[in-house]
Design a protein around this motif. Structure first.
Motif, PDB file in Angstrom:
ATOM      1  N   ARG A 119      -4.220   2.942 -14.777  1.00  0.00           N
ATOM      2  CA  ARG A 119      -5.286   3.087 -13.925  1.00  0.00           C
ATOM      3  C   ARG A 119      -5.760   1.845 -13.267  1.00  0.00           C
ATOM      4  O   ARG A 119      -5.439   0.808 -13.749  1.00  0.00           O
ATOM      5  CB  ARG A 119      -6.298   4.019 -14.450  1.00  0.00           C
TER       6      ARG A 119
ATOM      7  N   THR B 215      -1.660   9.388   6.407  1.00  0.00           N
ATOM      8  CA  THR B 215      -2.594   9.018   5.134  1.00  0.00           C
ATOM      9  C   THR B 215      -3.705   8.176   5.249  1.00  0.00           C
ATOM     10  O   THR B 215      -3.304   7.035   5.983  1.00  0.00           O
ATOM     11  CB  THR B 215      -1.481   8.544   4.102  1.00  0.00           C
TER      12      THR B 215
ATOM     13  N   ARG C 231       0.831  -1.224  -0.085  1.00  0.00           N
ATOM     14  CA  ARG C 231       0.009   0.090   0.079  1.00  0.00           C
ATOM     15  C   ARG C 231       0.625   1.102   0.119  1.00  0.00           C
ATOM     16  O   ARG C 231       1.441   1.582   1.088  1.00  0.00           O
ATOM     17  CB  ARG C 231      -0.830  -0.102   1.083  1.00  0.00           C
TER      18      ARG C 231
ATOM     19  N   ARG D  15      -5.763   0.093  -6.407  1.00  0.00           N
ATOM     20  CA  ARG D  15      -6.259   1.525  -6.047  1.00  0.00           C
ATOM     21  C   ARG D  15      -5.353   2.154  -6.610  1.00  0.00           C
ATOM     22  O   ARG D  15      -4.175   2.212  -6.360  1.00  0.00           O
ATOM     23  CB  ARG D  15      -6.495   1.460  -4.357  1.00  0.00           C
ATOM     24  N   GLY D  16      -5.932   3.548  -6.993  1.00  0.00           N
ATOM     25  CA  GLY D  16      -4.901   4.530  -7.368  1.00  0.00           C
ATOM     26  C   GLY D  16      -4.591   4.334  -8.593  1.00  0.00           C
ATOM     27  O   GLY D  16      -4.958   3.759  -9.499  1.00  0.00           O
ATOM     28  N   GLU D  17      -3.296   5.118  -9.101  1.00  0.00           N
ATOM     29  CA  GLU D  17      -2.571   5.021 -10.497  1.00  0.00           C
ATOM     30  C   GLU D  17      -1.602   5.201 -10.456  1.00  0.00           C
ATOM     31  O   GLU D  17      -0.877   5.988  -9.323  1.00  0.00           O
ATOM     32  CB  GLU D  17      -3.618   5.858 -11.469  1.00  0.00           C
TER      33      GLU D  17
ATOM     34  N   GLU E 262      -6.449   7.628   0.076  1.00  0.00           N
ATOM     35  CA  GLU E 262      -5.352   8.423  -0.971  1.00  0.00           C
ATOM     36  C   GLU E 262      -4.506   7.320  -0.958  1.00  0.00           C
ATOM     37  O   GLU E 262      -3.307   7.626  -1.549  1.00  0.00           O
ATOM     38  CB  GLU E 262      -4.766   9.398   0.319  1.00  0.00           C
ATOM     39  N   GLN E 263      -4.493   6.135  -0.621  1.00  0.00           N
ATOM     40  CA  GLN E 263      -3.353   5.183  -1.048  1.00  0.00           C
ATOM     41  C   GLN E 263      -3.409   4.679  -2.470  1.00  0.00           C
ATOM     42  O   GLN E 263      -4.594   4.657  -3.060  1.00  0.00           O
ATOM     43  CB  GLN E 263      -3.658   3.928   0.096  1.00  0.00           C
ATOM     44  N   THR E 264      -2.345   4.364  -2.786  1.00  0.00           N
ATOM     45  CA  THR E 264      -2.192   3.523  -3.983  1.00  0.00           C
ATOM     46  C   THR E 264      -1.660   1.997  -3.682  1.00  0.00           C
ATOM     47  O   THR E 264      -0.313   2.118  -3.361  1.00  0.00           O
ATOM     48  CB  THR E 264      -1.291   4.322  -5.178  1.00  0.00           C
TER      49      THR E 264
ATOM     50  N   GLN F 272       4.095   4.499   3.331  1.00  0.00           N
ATOM     51  CA  GLN F 272       2.698   4.975   3.555  1.00  0.00           C
ATOM     52  C   GLN F 272       3.059   6.025   4.833  1.00  0.00           C
ATOM     53  O   GLN F 272       3.197   5.605   6.018  1.00  0.00           O
ATOM     54  CB  GLN F 272       1.922   4.115   3.861  1.00  0.00           C
TER      55      GLN F 272
ATOM     56  N   VAL G   8       2.048   4.990  -1.063  1.00  0.00           N
ATOM     57  CA  VAL G   8       1.693   6.193  -1.421  1.00  0.00           C
ATOM     58  C   VAL G   8       2.778   7.278  -2.195  1.00  0.00           C
ATOM     59  O   VAL G   8       3.937   7.182  -1.597  1.00  0.00           O
ATOM     60  CB  VAL G   8       1.225   7.350   0.039  1.00  0.00           C
TER      61      VAL G   8
ATOM     62  N   ALA H 146       4.488   8.514  -9.312  1.00  0.00           N
ATOM     63  CA  ALA H 146       3.180   9.272  -9.412  1.00  0.00           C
ATOM     64  C   ALA H 146       2.981  10.161 -10.302  1.00  0.00           C
ATOM     65  O   ALA H 146       2.040  10.669 -10.313  1.00  0.00           O
ATOM     66  CB  ALA H 146       3.219   9.849  -8.030  1.00  0.00           C
TER      67      ALA H 146
END
Length: 335
Positions: free
Chosen positions: A61, A105, A20, A44-46, A109-111, A101, A22, A78
């Motif tokens: 994505r 956070t 996980r 999750r995220g991109e 908001e996590q990727t 992380q 960020v 990012a």
């Protein structure tokens, strides 16, 4: 079994990396496995894939999967930058947690990135890897959100067998991703992949991959396809780029290279398994295609040559002339 099955059957993930992470604008992951293939799936995220052989960074994505061809290191970042300072990069490898992380956070908001490295050493899969671009991104056209949720759930727990579950799911995702890539309009799929759907050539290709040790002739392959020898020879050469028996020899020698490297079977035993009555004809065909004798190939694969010397098999491939001879490419095994 078709050629696609044959080439990917033994490709397995060797430890799914997970985390996980960020990704702030000044931070990125650099994958340093040196693996021929890496599969990355954002849960999750991109993020952006930055590869030295790619013209520009590619955005990945949720709902997409990316396959990166190695062994060059690549970056998951990012932001779409082509260069980073050393202090902005964190070197990672598949099999270790990719956690970065900050304490403040939140989950929204996590990727979350799932990645698996594939250290492909056999020659058979190399026939497929050689036609892949440095980076390919495939959208999810089948709504696999439930699978992504399940993967995310597996990442968050420590149940027995979790690593095996992740590895096998990544194997499934890899096969589906490459297949979906080849099925896209304009994709540079191998000629044999397109030919699999042909009513004439498809049955002949599957027959050779189902039983490479059978004493196939142009006549027996044509009978399997339900056409004449002339029709099969012409159609096969048009779609695949080489005559049926030339393709068969090449496939047999690819299998032979892996058998010699991975087993202790004698050269004569390998020859018999691949449809040769004796080791002499087999050895001649092997040396013509791989550039070294079977025994030399076995020695080189177990005791690699010093750096700078080409590995076995890296020689221009020689093929026999096109033709429609109704004779076995090799003598059938003695009964």
């Amino acid at each position: 079994m078709d050629p696609f099955d044959s080439l990917l059957r033994d490709v397995r993930a060797e430890g799914a990396a997970f985390g996980r992470s960020v990704l702030s604008p000044s931070w990125a992951l650099r994958f340093t496995d040196g693996a021929p293939l890496t599969l990355c799936v954002p849960l999750r995220g991109e993020g952006w894939i930055v590869h030295p052989e790619s013209d520009k960074p590619l955005l990945v994505r949720v709902g997409e999967a990316v396959v990166v061809r190695g062994p060059e290191p690549f970056v998951f970042s990012a932001e779409p930058r082509s260069s980073f300072r050393p202090d902005e990069l964190r070197d990672v490898s598949c099999g270790q947690s990719l956690v970065a992380q900050p304490p403040d956070t939140g989950p929204a908001e996590q990727t979350v990135l799932l990645a698996g490295a594939y250290h492909v050493r056999s020659q058979a899969p190399q026939r497929l890897l050689g036609v892949l671009p440095p980076v390919l991104v495939v959208p999810d056209e089948h709504d696999c959100s439930s699978l992504r949720d399940y993967l995310d759930f597996q990442l968050g727990g420590c149940r027995p067998g979790r690593q095996i579950v992740l590895d096998r799911l990544l194997d499934w995702l890899l096969v589906c991703t490459i297949r979906d890539w080849f099925d896209q309009p304009g994709a540079e799929a191998p000629r044999w992949y397109r030919a699999l759907s042909d009513a004439t050539v498809g049955p002949a290709l599957r027959a050779m991959h189902d039983a490479p040790g059978e004493p196939w002739t142009l006549a027996s392959l044509a009978a399997r396809a339900g056409v004449s020898r002339t029709t099969l020879a012409k159609r096969f050469t048009e779609l695949v780029g080489e005559p049926p028996l030339t393709y068969l020899t090449d496939w047999r020698m690819t299998l032979a290279a892996d058998m010699l490297a991975e087993t202790t079977e004698t050269v004569a035993a390998v020859a018999r398994r691949l449809g040769y009555a004796d080791a002499f004809g087999f050895s001649a065909a092997f040396k013509r295609i791989h550039g070294v004798s079977p025994g030399k190939h076995r020695t080189l694969t177990r005791f690699p040559a010093p750096s700078g010397e080409p590995p076995p098999g890296q020689v221009p491939r020689q093929t026999s002339p096109a033709g429609g001879h109704d004779q076995p490419l090799t003598s059938p095994p003695r009964r």
